[in-house]
Design a protein around this motif. Structure first.
Motif, PDB file in Angstrom:
ATOM      1  N   GLY A 180       0.488  -1.755  -0.062  1.00 12.74           N
ATOM      2  CA  GLY A 180      -0.233  -0.208   0.052  1.00 12.74           C
ATOM      3  C   GLY A 180       1.255   0.901  -0.131  1.00 12.74           C
ATOM      4  N   ARG A 181       0.324   2.521  -0.848  1.00 10.50           N
ATOM      5  CA  ARG A 181       1.402   3.868  -0.637  1.00 10.50           C
ATOM      6  C   ARG A 181      -0.086   4.731  -0.454  1.00 10.50           C
ATOM      7  N   THR A 182       0.737   5.722   0.177  1.00 12.15           N
ATOM      8  CA  THR A 182      -0.083   6.628   0.042  1.00 12.15           C
ATOM      9  C   THR A 182       0.751   7.834   0.033  1.00 12.15           C
ATOM     10  N   LEU A 183       0.853   8.941  -1.194  1.00 12.50           N
ATOM     11  CA  LEU A 183       1.235  10.174  -1.933  1.00 12.50           C
ATOM     12  C   LEU A 183       0.694  11.198  -1.047  1.00 12.50           C
ATOM     13  N   PRO A 184       1.456  11.992  -1.365  1.00 10.08           N
ATOM     14  CA  PRO A 184       1.092  13.982  -1.466  1.00 10.08           C
ATOM     15  C   PRO A 184       1.177  14.154  -2.931  1.00 10.08           C
ATOM     16  N   GLU A 185      -0.097  13.395  -3.600  1.00  8.71           N
ATOM     17  CA  GLU A 185       0.091  13.951  -5.151  1.00  8.71           C
ATOM     18  C   GLU A 185      -1.085  14.065  -5.301  1.00  8.71           C
ATOM     19  N   ALA A 186      -1.475  15.081  -6.199  1.00 10.49           N
ATOM     20  CA  ALA A 186      -3.076  14.816  -6.688  1.00 10.49           C
ATOM     21  C   ALA A 186      -2.843  13.330  -7.876  1.00 10.49           C
ATOM     22  N   PRO A 187      -4.517  13.394  -8.294  1.00  8.36           N
ATOM     23  CA  PRO A 187      -4.470  11.406  -8.569  1.00  8.36           C
ATOM     24  C   PRO A 187      -4.032  11.426  -9.313  1.00  8.36           C
TER      25      PRO A 187
END
Length: 295
Positions: A86-93
């Motif tokens: 799993g990855r949660t990243l600070p980026e627009a979709p």
């Protein structure tokens, strides 16, 4: 070829169905399932670029992490023993999914979302992802009456003789073989042509010769695939109909429809053709859109 199936989630019911479907695909291939969620910080800035309160950022981060954890639970409930990251990243979709798709075998998204991550309206996030991803994109759609994603029926592939259609045929045979499903090879063309300037309808002359030519085209495009995939039952479907109409009709009883992103009738430079657009919006089963090789 990558061994990663990528799926985006925003915690919505459609996204969770996409995660479950992607988990089945990854398990059948022995691939890793990568679940990603976007923390769209840029969308929270206001005024003259002032950052949002830290508490808001923390809430958004925690929510995205929760979406990923829930996705991991769903994936393992569908396919125990599956490899999940799993990855949660600070980026627009859109940039996030397009960048992540560079090293993925397939990108999976839901047919609709909360509005921030995915959208049912073509022209927003889903359309942008389908148009720009660097791998085939599966848009998971369910039956109109129940919303359930079908697990039976044939795999359907649309064939029009274009280069990207050739890639779609290869992908469709592989998907049918993995699912132990028959493959419906559809070649549909309309018996009405439209003048490109006046947009006036004209009946095509020499109907029988046209039909013979279309039959030859379908046979040529399928040549060799039966030998490579002897386990796949092929059903040929030749119709004097608009491709989008025929494929939408077949999607009612299919488990998957595979199409190229733009066929031979599209305009040069278009990222999505009208047929793939219609299917992404209205099909009654998952749709796998195959991009050109150079993408």
């Amino acid at each position: 070829m990558s061994d990663t199936i990528l799926v985006g989630t925003d915690g919505s019911a459609d996204a969770e169905r996409a995660v479950a479907w992607a988990a089945g695909v990854a398990a059948a291939r022995g691939d890793v399932l990568r679940i990603v969620s976007a923390v769209n910080i840029a969308g929270l800035y206001y005024g003259v670029g002032a950052p949002p309160p830290e508490s808001m950022l923390n809430d958004l981060q925690q929510a995205s992490e929760g979406f990923v954890r829930q996705g991991e639970v769903i994936a393992r409930s569908v396919s125990p023993g599956i490899r999940v990251e799993g990855r949660t990243l600070p980026e627009a979709p859109v940039p996030l999914l397009v960048e992540q798709s560079r090293d993925a075998r397939m990108l999976v998204v839901g047919g609709a979302g909360r509005g921030e991550f995915l959208s049912a309206v073509l022209g927003s996030t889903t359309a942008a992802v389908v148009a720009h991803a660097r791998c085939p994109v599966a848009v998971v759609r369910g039956r109109e009456d129940t919303g359930e994603v079908p697990s039976d029926g044939p795999v359907v592939v649309g064939i029009d003789g274009s280069p990207v259609s050739e890639r779609a045929v290869a992908v469709a045979f592989e998907e049918a073989s993995l699912r132990n499903a028959p493959l419906v090879a559809l070649h549909a063309w309309s018996d009405v042509a439209y003048d490109s300037i006046g947009n006036t309808a004209q009946l095509l002359p020499g109907w029988e010769s046209v039909k013979d030519g279309e039959e030859r085209l379908l046979a040529e495009r399928l040549a060799g695939w039966q030998e490579k995939y002897p386990d796949v039952e092929i059903r040929r479907d030749l119709r004097a109909d608009r491709p989008r109409h025929a494929l939408l009709e077949l999607s009612e009883g299919a488990r998957l429809v595979v199409v190229g992103s733009r066929g031979r009738g599209g305009f040069t430079g278009m990222l999505l053709g009208s047929t793939s657009q219609a299917l992404v919006q209205h099909a009654r089963c998952p749709v796998l859109v195959v991009r050109p090789e150079q993408a």
